[in-house]
Write a protein that holds these residues in place. Structure first.
Motif, PDB file in Angstrom:
ATOM      1  N   LEU A   1    -100.804 -34.764 -35.104  1.00 34.82           N
ATOM      2  CA  LEU A   1    -100.757 -35.068 -33.667  1.00 34.82           C
ATOM      3  C   LEU A   1     -99.965 -34.010 -32.912  1.00 34.82           C
ATOM      4  O   LEU A   1     -98.978 -33.481 -33.424  1.00 34.82           O
ATOM      5  CB  LEU A   1    -100.134 -36.440 -33.431  1.00 34.82           C
ATOM      6  CG  LEU A   1    -101.034 -37.666 -33.584  1.00 34.82           C
ATOM      7  CD1 LEU A   1    -101.552 -37.822 -35.003  1.00 34.82           C
ATOM      8  CD2 LEU A   1    -100.293 -38.927 -33.153  1.00 34.82           C
ATOM      9  N   ARG A   2    -100.402 -33.758 -31.653  1.00 35.37           N
ATOM     10  CA  ARG A   2     -99.725 -32.810 -30.784  1.00 35.37           C
ATOM     11  C   ARG A   2     -99.517 -33.446 -29.405  1.00 35.37           C
ATOM     12  O   ARG A   2    -100.350 -34.244 -28.952  1.00 35.37           O
ATOM     13  CB  ARG A   2    -100.558 -31.536 -30.630  1.00 35.37           C
ATOM     14  CG  ARG A   2    -100.853 -30.812 -31.946  1.00 35.37           C
ATOM     15  CD  ARG A   2     -99.591 -30.216 -32.527  1.00 35.37           C
ATOM     16  NE  ARG A   2     -99.857 -29.501 -33.782  1.00 35.37           N
ATOM     17  CZ  ARG A   2     -99.777 -30.047 -34.988  1.00 35.37           C
ATOM     18  NH1 ARG A   2     -99.431 -31.337 -35.120  1.00 35.37           N
ATOM     19  NH2 ARG A   2    -100.026 -29.332 -36.067  1.00 35.37           N
ATOM     20  N   PRO A   3     -98.438 -33.114 -28.714  1.00 38.28           N
ATOM     21  CA  PRO A   3     -98.248 -33.633 -27.358  1.00 38.28           C
ATOM     22  C   PRO A   3     -99.458 -33.337 -26.490  1.00 38.28           C
ATOM     23  O   PRO A   3    -100.015 -32.241 -26.515  1.00 38.28           O
ATOM     24  CB  PRO A   3     -97.004 -32.885 -26.876  1.00 38.28           C
ATOM     25  CG  PRO A   3     -96.242 -32.595 -28.126  1.00 38.28           C
ATOM     26  CD  PRO A   3     -97.284 -32.286 -29.162  1.00 38.28           C
ATOM     27  N   GLY A   4     -99.863 -34.337 -25.712  1.00 43.34           N
ATOM     28  CA  GLY A   4    -101.043 -34.222 -24.872  1.00 43.34           C
ATOM     29  C   GLY A   4    -102.270 -34.864 -25.475  1.00 43.34           C
ATOM     30  O   GLY A   4    -103.237 -35.175 -24.759  1.00 43.34           O
ATOM     31  N   ASP A   5    -102.284 -35.084 -26.797  1.00 41.36           N
ATOM     32  CA  ASP A   5    -103.423 -35.735 -27.440  1.00 41.36           C
ATOM     33  C   ASP A   5    -103.620 -37.145 -26.883  1.00 41.36           C
ATOM     34  O   ASP A   5    -102.679 -37.778 -26.392  1.00 41.36           O
ATOM     35  CB  ASP A   5    -103.214 -35.815 -28.951  1.00 41.36           C
ATOM     36  CG  ASP A   5    -103.355 -34.471 -29.641  1.00 41.36           C
ATOM     37  OD1 ASP A   5    -103.857 -33.530 -29.010  1.00 41.36           O
ATOM     38  OD2 ASP A   5    -102.961 -34.376 -30.823  1.00 41.36           O
ATOM     39  N   VAL A   6    -104.845 -37.636 -26.990  1.00 45.90           N
ATOM     40  CA  VAL A   6    -105.220 -38.924 -26.421  1.00 45.90           C
ATOM     41  C   VAL A   6    -105.494 -39.928 -27.544  1.00 45.90           C
ATOM     42  O   VAL A   6    -106.089 -39.577 -28.574  1.00 45.90           O
ATOM     43  CB  VAL A   6    -106.463 -38.770 -25.522  1.00 45.90           C
ATOM     44  CG1 VAL A   6    -106.946 -40.127 -25.010  1.00 45.90           C
ATOM     45  CG2 VAL A   6    -106.142 -37.839 -24.348  1.00 45.90           C
TER      46      VAL A   6
ATOM     47  N   HIS B   1    -111.613 -48.196 -25.906  1.00 42.51           N
ATOM     48  CA  HIS B   1    -110.755 -47.878 -24.765  1.00 42.51           C
ATOM     49  C   HIS B   1    -109.839 -46.701 -25.097  1.00 42.51           C
ATOM     50  O   HIS B   1    -109.447 -46.523 -26.253  1.00 42.51           O
ATOM     51  CB  HIS B   1    -109.855 -49.066 -24.396  1.00 42.51           C
ATOM     52  CG  HIS B   1    -110.564 -50.194 -23.748  1.00 42.51           C
ATOM     53  ND1 HIS B   1    -111.397 -51.043 -24.430  1.00 42.51           N
ATOM     54  CD2 HIS B   1    -110.551 -50.634 -22.457  1.00 42.51           C
ATOM     55  CE1 HIS B   1    -111.866 -51.965 -23.597  1.00 42.51           C
ATOM     56  NE2 HIS B   1    -111.365 -51.734 -22.397  1.00 42.51           N
ATOM     57  N   ILE B   2    -109.515 -45.918 -24.090  1.00 36.51           N
ATOM     58  CA  ILE B   2    -108.381 -45.000 -24.171  1.00 36.51           C
ATOM     59  C   ILE B   2    -107.136 -45.828 -23.889  1.00 36.51           C
ATOM     60  O   ILE B   2    -107.042 -46.509 -22.874  1.00 36.51           O
ATOM     61  CB  ILE B   2    -108.515 -43.858 -23.156  1.00 36.51           C
ATOM     62  CG1 ILE B   2    -109.685 -42.942 -23.545  1.00 36.51           C
ATOM     63  CG2 ILE B   2    -107.217 -43.066 -23.051  1.00 36.51           C
ATOM     64  CD1 ILE B   2    -109.971 -41.855 -22.527  1.00 36.51           C
ATOM     65  N   ILE B   3    -106.151 -45.772 -24.801  1.00 40.62           N
ATOM     66  CA  ILE B   3    -105.010 -46.675 -24.680  1.00 40.62           C
ATOM     67  C   ILE B   3    -103.673 -45.949 -24.524  1.00 40.62           C
ATOM     68  O   ILE B   3    -102.652 -46.600 -24.286  1.00 40.62           O
ATOM     69  CB  ILE B   3    -104.917 -47.636 -25.880  1.00 40.62           C
ATOM     70  CG1 ILE B   3    -104.759 -46.856 -27.190  1.00 40.62           C
ATOM     71  CG2 ILE B   3    -106.149 -48.540 -25.932  1.00 40.62           C
ATOM     72  CD1 ILE B   3    -104.464 -47.747 -28.391  1.00 40.62           C
ATOM     73  N   GLY B   4    -103.653 -44.624 -24.649  1.00 39.43           N
ATOM     74  CA  GLY B   4    -102.372 -43.946 -24.512  1.00 39.43           C
ATOM     75  C   GLY B   4    -102.467 -42.474 -24.819  1.00 39.43           C
ATOM     76  O   GLY B   4    -103.563 -41.913 -24.962  1.00 39.43           O
ATOM     77  N   GLU B   5    -101.291 -41.842 -24.941  1.00 34.79           N
ATOM     78  CA  GLU B   5    -101.229 -40.416 -25.192  1.00 34.79           C
ATOM     79  C   GLU B   5    -100.035 -40.078 -26.070  1.00 34.79           C
ATOM     80  O   GLU B   5     -99.081 -40.861 -26.192  1.00 34.79           O
ATOM     81  CB  GLU B   5    -101.132 -39.643 -23.874  1.00 34.79           C
ATOM     82  CG  GLU B   5     -99.845 -39.920 -23.101  1.00 34.79           C
ATOM     83  CD  GLU B   5     -99.725 -39.091 -21.838  1.00 34.79           C
ATOM     84  OE1 GLU B   5    -100.431 -38.067 -21.743  1.00 34.79           O
ATOM     85  OE2 GLU B   5     -98.926 -39.478 -20.962  1.00 34.79           O
TER      86      GLU B   5
END
Length: 342
Positions: free
Chosen positions: A167-172, A305-309
């Motif tokens: 995982l990297r910052p900004g990933d969804v 659903h997109i639920i966060g980042e």
């Protein structure tokens, strides 16, 4: 610090099988400490290895769910789908399964036949074959009716390498549907509750859905089916493995009204309830909408659903932005709200 130093336990408890902190301590102190090797180290739900010019994924799991039959599924379908899904979230195409049975003396033969038939149907639906197995019978009282172990092997395409540490910052962060259905269904079955809106387990194979995700986003960062410990536990595992933070949006989390109502009645949290047909997917931000569309177009992902980042800070923490605008820390539970759910 090890298990003995942090929890001072000398015997196994139900909490050690929960997927929470107690289980993580047990795995780290007892198993990883002794079995340590490069294939085990990532602690994904499967090991991926080079083999005969290709890449293979291998996984194993045991099923002790109580009761054997519950709304929407049973231990047989659960054993097949659970192992298929552990392969699929590693990017593998599941191919072959093994099955081992621990049978208690006195188990009705009709019960065993029903479970085996369910396994056969689930394997056919997932496109895998059960190719070998084993059967043991123990005296009455030495087991609880029926336990199943399944192992699975699959082929991983080149260039596909989802892992909890990528995982990297900004990933969804996305999920493919309603949360907590399986755990709620088991609760209803055990308590013999009569509900106006019946709740059924979400047990289903996810390899077809994963295939569609990988078609549009081979660069998927991580995938995991949210079984024991639910969504919150998976998110904590990802955050710790990748040394990032994860921020979820409460108003984006899909939970059925019946499941939410049951949780409020019994003091449970749907974010920690087990699922058997839900996967969490983390993708680069420029791929999120394409992945969401692909998921929604598949029967196993119509309610995706997109639920966060993923965020840079706080490292190792999962935060839930509540409807009131405040942040709630979603920590790992020590044990589980419900033992023996899979």
């Amino acid at each position: 610090m090890g298990l003995a130093k942090t929890r001072r336990e000398t015997c196994i408890t139900l909490a050690h099988g929960s997927g929470g902190k107690a289980m993580a301590d047990l795995v780290a102190e007892v198993f990883v400490h002794r079995f340590d090797n490069a294939l085990l180290a990532p602690l994904n739900d499967q090991a991926v290895m080079d083999w005969a010019g290709g890449r293979l994924a291998l996984t194993t799991d045991s099923y002790v769910v109580d009761p054997l039959f519950f709304p929407g599924s049973d231990i047989g379908a659960l054993a097949v789908n659970g192992t298929v899904n552990d392969l699929a979230v590693g990017g593998a195409t599941p191919l072959y399964l093994t099955c081992g049975f621990i049978l208690e003396e006195g188990l009705p033969m009709d019960t065993l036949r029903r479970v085996v038939e369910s396994m056969a149907q689930a394997a056919a639906a997932a496109g895998v074959q059960i190719v070998t197995g084993d059967t043991k019978v123990v005296p009455r009282g030495s087991a609880d009716k029926l336990f199943i172990n399944t192992a699975g092997v699959g082929r991983v395409p080149e260039g596909i390498a989802p892992s909890a540490d990528r995982l990297r910052p900004g990933d969804v962060v996305l999920v493919n549907g309603f949360l907590g259905d399986h755990g709620a269904a088991i609760t209803v079955a055990r308590a013999d509750l009569a509900l106006e809106s019946p709740i059924e387990s979400d047990c289903q194979p996810l390899n077809g859905l994963v295939s569609e995700i990988l078609k549009v986003c081979p660069q998927v960062r991580a995938m995991r089916d949210a079984t024991r410990g639910g969504l919150a536990t998976v998110m904590n595992e990802f955050a710790l493995s990748s040394q990032v933070g994860i921020r979820l949006q409460e108003n984006a989390l899909p939970v059925r009204p019946a499941v939410q109502g049951l949780c409020e009645l019994l003091g449970l949290d749907p974010l920690y309830l087990a699922n058997e047909g839900k996967l969490v997917v983390v993708v680069p931000p420029d791929q999120a909408e394409a992945v969401l569309a692909a998921m929604c177009a598949h029967p196993a992902g119509t309610d995706s659903h997109i639920i966060g980042e993923v965020v840079a800070d706080p490292v190792g923490f999962v935060l839930l932005k509540t409807a009131f605008g405040s942040d709630r820390i979603l920590d790992r539970l020590v044990g589980d709200q419900l033992p023996r759910i899979c």
